[in-house]
Design an enzyme around this catalytic site. Structure first.
Site, PDB file in Angstrom:
ATOM      1  CG  HIS A 135       3.487   1.507   7.801  1.00 39.09           C
ATOM      2  ND1 HIS A 135       3.506   2.805   8.248  1.00 39.09           N
ATOM      3  CD2 HIS A 135       2.389   0.924   8.335  1.00 39.09           C
ATOM      4  CE1 HIS A 135       2.455   2.990   9.033  1.00 39.09           C
ATOM      5  NE2 HIS A 135       1.753   1.878   9.111  1.00 39.09           N
ATOM      6  CG  ASP A 181      -2.598  -5.409   8.249  1.00 34.80           C
ATOM      7  OD1 ASP A 181      -3.292  -5.614   9.259  1.00 34.80           O
ATOM      8  OD2 ASP A 181      -2.576  -4.311   7.656  1.00 34.80           O
TER       9      ASP A 181
HETATM   10  N1  CMC Z   1       4.951  -4.411  -2.604  1.00 32.48           N
HETATM   11  C1  CMC Z   1       5.723  -3.934  -3.605  1.00 32.48           C
HETATM   12  N2  CMC Z   1       6.164  -2.653  -3.707  1.00 32.48           N
HETATM   13  C2  CMC Z   1       5.753  -1.819  -2.746  1.00 32.48           C
HETATM   14  C3  CMC Z   1       4.961  -2.222  -1.662  1.00 32.48           C
HETATM   15  C4  CMC Z   1       4.546  -3.586  -1.618  1.00 32.48           C
HETATM   16  N3  CMC Z   1       3.783  -4.034  -0.615  1.00 32.48           N
HETATM   17  N4  CMC Z   1       4.722  -1.182  -0.861  1.00 32.48           N
HETATM   18  C5  CMC Z   1       5.352  -0.129  -1.402  1.00 32.48           C
HETATM   19  N5  CMC Z   1       5.990  -0.517  -2.538  1.00 32.48           N
HETATM   20  C6  CMC Z   1       6.838   0.334  -3.409  1.00 32.48           C
HETATM   21  C7  CMC Z   1       6.005   1.274  -4.257  1.00 32.48           C
HETATM   22  O1  CMC Z   1       5.671   0.686  -5.486  1.00 32.48           O
HETATM   23  C8  CMC Z   1       6.943   2.446  -4.406  1.00 32.48           C
HETATM   24  O2  CMC Z   1       7.916   2.100  -5.341  1.00 32.48           O
HETATM   25  P1  CMC Z   1       8.571   3.260  -6.291  1.00 32.48           P
HETATM   26  O3  CMC Z   1       9.273   4.198  -5.363  1.00 32.48           O
HETATM   27  O4  CMC Z   1       9.466   2.524  -7.208  1.00 32.48           O
HETATM   28  O5  CMC Z   1       7.405   3.907  -7.007  1.00 32.48           O
HETATM   29  C9  CMC Z   1       7.643   2.520  -3.042  1.00 32.48           C
HETATM   30  O6  CMC Z   1       7.610   1.173  -2.540  1.00 32.48           O
HETATM   31  C10 CMC Z   1       6.961   3.444  -2.039  1.00 32.48           C
HETATM   32  O7  CMC Z   1       5.618   3.012  -1.898  1.00 32.48           O
HETATM   33  P2  CMC Z   1       4.377   3.970  -1.848  1.00 32.48           P
HETATM   34  O8  CMC Z   1       3.196   3.282  -2.471  1.00 32.48           O
HETATM   35  O9  CMC Z   1       4.723   5.320  -2.372  1.00 32.48           O
HETATM   36  O10 CMC Z   1       4.174   4.078  -0.278  1.00 32.48           O
HETATM   37  P3  CMC Z   1       2.919   4.585   0.479  1.00 32.48           P
HETATM   38  O11 CMC Z   1       3.401   5.131   1.744  1.00 32.48           O
HETATM   39  O12 CMC Z   1       2.093   5.499  -0.369  1.00 32.48           O
HETATM   40  O13 CMC Z   1       2.038   3.262   0.722  1.00 32.48           O
HETATM   41  C11 CMC Z   1       1.278   1.231   1.664  1.00 32.48           C
HETATM   42  C12 CMC Z   1       2.074   2.508   1.876  1.00 32.48           C
HETATM   43  C13 CMC Z   1       1.105   0.526   2.997  1.00 32.48           C
HETATM   44  C14 CMC Z   1      -0.122   1.566   1.125  1.00 32.48           C
HETATM   45  C15 CMC Z   1       2.024   0.325   0.670  1.00 32.48           C
HETATM   46  O14 CMC Z   1       3.274  -0.028   1.204  1.00 32.48           O
HETATM   47  C16 CMC Z   1       1.240  -0.930   0.300  1.00 32.48           C
HETATM   48  O15 CMC Z   1       0.426  -0.885  -0.616  1.00 32.48           O
HETATM   49  N6  CMC Z   1       1.443  -2.077   1.025  1.00 32.48           N
HETATM   50  C17 CMC Z   1       0.681  -3.265   0.812  1.00 32.48           C
HETATM   51  C18 CMC Z   1      -0.654  -3.170   1.517  1.00 32.48           C
HETATM   52  C19 CMC Z   1      -0.503  -3.294   3.020  1.00 32.48           C
HETATM   53  O16 CMC Z   1       0.159  -4.196   3.529  1.00 32.48           O
HETATM   54  N7  CMC Z   1      -1.196  -2.411   3.773  1.00 32.48           N
HETATM   55  C20 CMC Z   1      -1.171  -2.405   5.224  1.00 32.48           C
HETATM   56  C21 CMC Z   1      -0.470  -1.203   5.783  1.00 32.48           C
HETATM   57  S1  CMC Z   1      -0.024  -1.357   7.502  1.00 32.48           S
HETATM   58  C22 CMC Z   1      -1.447  -1.450   8.433  1.00 32.48           C
HETATM   59  C23 CMC Z   1      -2.490  -0.487   8.155  1.00 32.48           C
HETATM   60  O17 CMC Z   1      -2.256   0.710   7.899  1.00 32.48           O
HETATM   61  O18 CMC Z   1      -3.629  -0.884   8.184  1.00 32.48           O
END
Ligand code: CMC
Length: 421
Positions: free
Chosen positions: A304, A361
């Site tokens: 998140h 989720d």
């Molecule tokens: N699986 C594997 N690695 C992950 C995940 C994941 N689900 N989420 C984040 N990471 C890693 C990412 O690759 C990055 O690694 P590094 O620092 O080595 O590059 C690090 O963690 C930080 O992630 P980020 O992508 O920079 O974080 P963000 O804040 O931009 O993205 C997110 C947040 C929710 C989009 C992401 O965690 C994700 O894609 N999660 C899976 C999809 C998901 O479950 N979405 C629902 C979010 S909660 C409810 C809602 O908002 O609707």
């Protein structure tokens, strides 16, 4: 008011510091460009506050979520979704007469125009219900042309119309998809019962919603009701800031919610869990894939932008999933897979270091499945829950003394001027 001094190319300017009621600090940069010619660049807006808001507080490090000051743990399962909606929209819980009025209006406006029912015939049977929902919500504006009005009473009525009608549209898209007749809303039923009635009634028989399902849905809708400046809420604010009508602004929010990185993750989680089950429940392989930077696979329902601790909503849903399945005497192997996956991920250095925990989720789909709601409807359920939050933010934005059309800037990095030869 305190300020921060910034020195740009020898020119010193003072930027005011804004402090929130929970001690959050922000630097007000509204004069930055005018005074220095510089803008800020923050792709993904991870460091950018777009507004000052009184609605929802999140402390992502501590795993805290509060609506209008009330901790989510004190609301979930203890109050009704419609009272929560009123709280988010108006700042306080309704008194008895407000509650009666709100409930009466929600019941009165639950029907959609008869002509709108024919629109469902225009969608292919395999249309994703989020596509139908978003289109139908925009279409509502054609049937309620007064939606452009800035009159406070009309604004309040439109908010009620959206809350009341969107659940009817959601239920009708399910009925259409399944070749079932539409069931009209029943004025005798409350919001959640009415939705279940329109979804699952048999037109031949009287319907009584199972109280286990009513309670579970009430809980899930409350947990989804608001989450401050997330992608879809920011979209609603952005679209609404052009003074577009409220139906259009909400429809934009629905489209933003649909993506798998946001609300669409609830559908993606169940699809992922099914894939793991069909792959001999080889959890480790999927955890490995999620960590592999060469793979685009992510553990859906994990991570998140704001929470770097266990999402408090996920905690509540996880424990509710156990209870609901037990009460309904359902044994869902996907719940066991989800728990195992969570266990493995939470002990893994990669997830620990990055503060990646299950989000809202991760377990919600398990409950929706147990309720008989098909997977492609999960994000629609999220949208139903999020409506009060979107509407509260839309209203707050329009009434804000800082109101302005939202229009970010950019750093242009394309061709310099060139001439046609
Ligand atoms: N699986 C594997 N690695 C992950 C995940 C994941 N689900 N989420 C984040 N990471 C890693 C990412 O690759 C990055 O690694 P590094 O620092 O080595 O590059 C690090 O963690 C930080 O992630 P980020 O992508 O920079 O974080 P963000 O804040 O931009 O993205 C997110 C947040 C929710 C989009 C992401 O965690 C994700 O894609 N999660 C899976 C999809 C998901 O479950 N979405 C629902 C979010 S909660 C409810 C809602 O908002 O609707």
């Amino acid at each position: 008011m305190s300020s921060i001094k910034l020195n740009i190319n020898g020119k010193e300017i003072k930027l005011p510091v804004i402090k929130g009621t929970e001690n959050e600090h922000g630097i007000n940069i509204t004069q930055l460009r005018k005074e220095t010619g510089y803008i800020t660049l923050d792709p993904g807006y991870a460091n950018t506050g777009a507004c000052v808001s009184n609605i929802t507080f999140i402390d992502g490090e501590k795993g805290i979520l509060r609506y209008r000051g009330y901790p989510i743990e004190q609301l979930a399962g203890k109050v009704s979704f419609t009272d929560t909606a009123f709280l988010l929209l108006n700042g306080e819980f309704p008194n008895i007469s407000e509650k009666n009025y709100f409930s009466k209006k929600l019941r009165q406006h639950a029907n959609i125009h008869e002509d709108m029912k024919r629109f469902f015939d225009g969608f292919p049977l395999n249309a994703h219900p989020m596509a139908t929902l978003s289109s139908m919500v925009t279409a509502l504006s054609a049937f309620h042309p007064e939606s452009e009005s800035e009159d406070e009473e009309i604004i309040e009525l439109n908010i009620i119309k959206i809350l009341a009608k969107v659940k009817t549209i959601a239920a009708y898209s399910y009925r259409k998809f399944n070749g079932l007749p539409f069931i009209y809303p029943d004025q005798e039923l409350n919001y959640v019962e009415n939705f279940l009635h329109m979804m699952f009634s048999d037109s031949q028989e009287e319907f009584h919603a199972d109280p286990v399902l009513v309670d579970a849905l009430n809980l899930l809708l409350i947990l989804h009701a608001d989450h401050e400046q997330n992608c879809s809420t920011s979209t609603v604010r952005l679209a609404g800031s052009s003074k577009s009508n409220v139906f259009g602004a909400i429809s934009s929010g629905i489209s933003a919610l649909w993506g798998p990185l946001h609300g669409g993750a609830n559908q993606a989680v169940i699809e992922m869990l099914k894939k793991i089950r069909n792959d001999n429940s080889d959890y480790k392989k999927y955890v490995q894939m999620a960590k592999d930077k060469k793979s685009s696979f992510r553990l859906m329902g994990f991570g998140h932008r704001v929470y770097k601790n266990y999402d408090p909503r996920a905690k509540i849903i996880k424990s509710a999933a156990d209870k609901v399945l037990q009460k309904l005497k359902i044994n869902d192997p996907l719940l066991d897979i989800a728990k195992e996956l969570e266990q493995i991920a939470l002990e893994d250095e990669y997830f620990v270091q990055r503060g990646l925990y299950p989000n809202v989720d991760f377990y919600s789909g398990i409950i929706y499945r147990a309720m008989g709601i098909p997977t492609n409807m999960f994000t629609v359920m999220f949208a139903l829950g999020r409506l009060p939050g979107w509407l509260a933010h839309w209203k707050e934005m329009l009434n804000s003394p800082d109101f302005k059309i939202n229009r970010p800037r950019q750093i242009y990095n394309g061709h310099k001027k060139r001439n046609l030869k």
